[in-house]
Every structure is written in structure tokens, then in C-alpha cells.
Motif scaffolding. Structure first.
Motif, PDB file in Angstrom:
ATOM      1  N   ASP A   3       8.070  10.845  -8.701  1.00  0.00           N
ATOM      2  CA  ASP A   3       7.647   9.621  -7.826  1.00  0.00           C
ATOM      3  C   ASP A   3       7.867   9.988  -6.415  1.00  0.00           C
ATOM      4  N   SER A  46      12.685   3.006  -0.329  1.00  0.00           N
ATOM      5  CA  SER A  46      12.173   1.687  -1.007  1.00  0.00           C
ATOM      6  C   SER A  46      11.913   1.998  -2.494  1.00  0.00           C
ATOM      7  N   ASP A  47      11.931   0.987  -3.112  1.00  0.00           N
ATOM      8  CA  ASP A  47      11.515   0.717  -4.611  1.00  0.00           C
ATOM      9  C   ASP A  47      10.102   0.170  -4.477  1.00  0.00           C
ATOM     10  N   THR A  48       9.037   1.058  -4.744  1.00  0.00           N
ATOM     11  CA  THR A  48       7.676   0.486  -4.197  1.00  0.00           C
ATOM     12  C   THR A  48       6.970   0.056  -5.880  1.00  0.00           C
ATOM     13  N   SER A  49       7.707   0.172  -6.704  1.00  0.00           N
ATOM     14  CA  SER A  49       7.100  -0.132  -8.170  1.00  0.00           C
ATOM     15  C   SER A  49       6.354  -1.630  -8.204  1.00  0.00           C
ATOM     16  N   GLU A  50       6.963  -2.367  -7.313  1.00  0.00           N
ATOM     17  CA  GLU A  50       6.042  -3.908  -7.281  1.00  0.00           C
ATOM     18  C   GLU A  50       5.036  -3.962  -6.167  1.00  0.00           C
ATOM     19  N   VAL A  51       4.740  -2.787  -5.411  1.00  0.00           N
ATOM     20  CA  VAL A  51       3.970  -3.023  -4.380  1.00  0.00           C
ATOM     21  C   VAL A  51       2.405  -2.729  -4.794  1.00  0.00           C
ATOM     22  N   ALA A  52       1.847  -3.815  -4.844  1.00  0.00           N
ATOM     23  CA  ALA A  52       0.150  -4.043  -5.377  1.00  0.00           C
ATOM     24  C   ALA A  52      -0.712  -3.125  -4.413  1.00  0.00           C
ATOM     25  N   TRP A  57       1.223  -2.259   2.591  1.00  0.00           N
ATOM     26  CA  TRP A  57       2.657  -2.121   2.972  1.00  0.00           C
ATOM     27  C   TRP A  57       3.039  -1.272   3.756  1.00  0.00           C
TER      28      TRP A  57
END
Length: 153
Positions: A3, A46-52, A57
Motif C-alpha cells: 500500500d 491516512s487511511d485512503t481506502s475510501e478516497v474516490a 484529496w
């Protein structure tokens, strides 16, 4: 690919755009590089798993970092006149050659930095993102904590 490697590759893909935003906001290459470093640190934590939209961003994060720097400058009354990255105005030559056009563009760039220095940090951010990068006011408004109509003003 891990990641972190994926994020590093994505960050590098957007580095040129992010540096351009930071440079126009802060007017200094050194400050722009510091803002990019802070943006990378925030991305890596940051947790970017939800960043579309990662590009959006990252632009938001670097804009907020620049806004913080500008507010700190204003509260400490900093003026970076001795900054070696700041261009000195050059006298234009009375010709229409490409080198004349480049000198004229440099002097206009310095004049633009002087005008930007007169704006409040939030106004400067809105101007740079909208007029130089085409970001809609609706997207800028949450960054500067204002309504879209107030951001347009």
C-alpha cells in the motif's frame, strides 16, 4: 506492491501539480517543498481506502497546508523578501523577441506575487485554486470553511 508503494507512486504522479499549487500559494520553492513533504506525511498516515478521487484529496491537503503556512506568516508578520527563490523584476527590452517575452513574463510573475501577498490567506487560496487551476468554488468552499457564495467574493 504494498500500500505504501502504491501511495508513493500515486503521490509522485501528482507531484508536479501539487508543487505548482504550493508554489503559487506560497511564492517560495523552499516553502512549496516543505508543503509537499507535509502533504506526503499526511497521506502516508491516512487511511485512503475510501478516497474516490486521490488527486482532489491531495490538492485539498496541500491547499490546507499552504493555508496554515500563510496564516502563520500573517500572524508573525513574516515577509520573505530575502528568499532566493523569489524572482527579481527585470526591465523589459523594447523588442518582440522570445527572450523579451520571457523577461516580461517573469516581471508579471513577480507583480502577481506582490498582489497575492495583499490577500488574506483564504482569499489567496480561493484565487489560486480557481483562477489558476480551474477548481470550482463549490469544491474550494469546504477547504476555506466558507459558503460557496462567500468563496466567490
Amino acid at each position: 506492491m504494498s500500500d505504501e508503494d502504491f501511495l508513493a507512486r500515486q503521490f509522485e504522479d501528482h507531484r508536479t501539480h501539487l508543487r505548482a499549487v504550493a508554489l503559487r500559494m506560497l511564492g517560495s520553492g523552499a516553502d512549496a517543498d516543505d508543503a509537499l513533504q507535509e502533504t506526503w506525511l499526511r497521506l502516508s498516515r491516512s487511511d485512503t481506502s475510501e478516497v474516490a478521487n486521490l488527486a482532489g484529496w491531495l490538492t485539498t491537503v496541500v491547499s490546507r497546508v499552504c493555508l496554515d503556512v500563510l496564516r502563520a506568516r500573517r500572524s508573525r508578520s513574516e515577509v520573505s523578501l530575502d528568499d532566493p527563490d523569489r524572482l527579481e523584476p527585470a526591465l523589459p527590452r523594447p523588442t518582440a523577441e522570445p527572450e523579451h517575452e520571457a523577461v516580461l513574463a517573469d516581471s508579471v510573475g513577480v507583480a502577481m506575487l506582490v498582489v497575492l501577498d495583499t490577500l488574506a490567506p483564504a482569499e489567496r487560496l480561493a484565487f489560486v485554486l480557481h483562477d489558476m487551476f480551474g477548481v470550482p468554488f463549490d469544491e474550494i468552499a469546504p477547504i476555506v470553511d466558507r459558503a460557496p457564495a462567500a468563496t466567490r467574493q
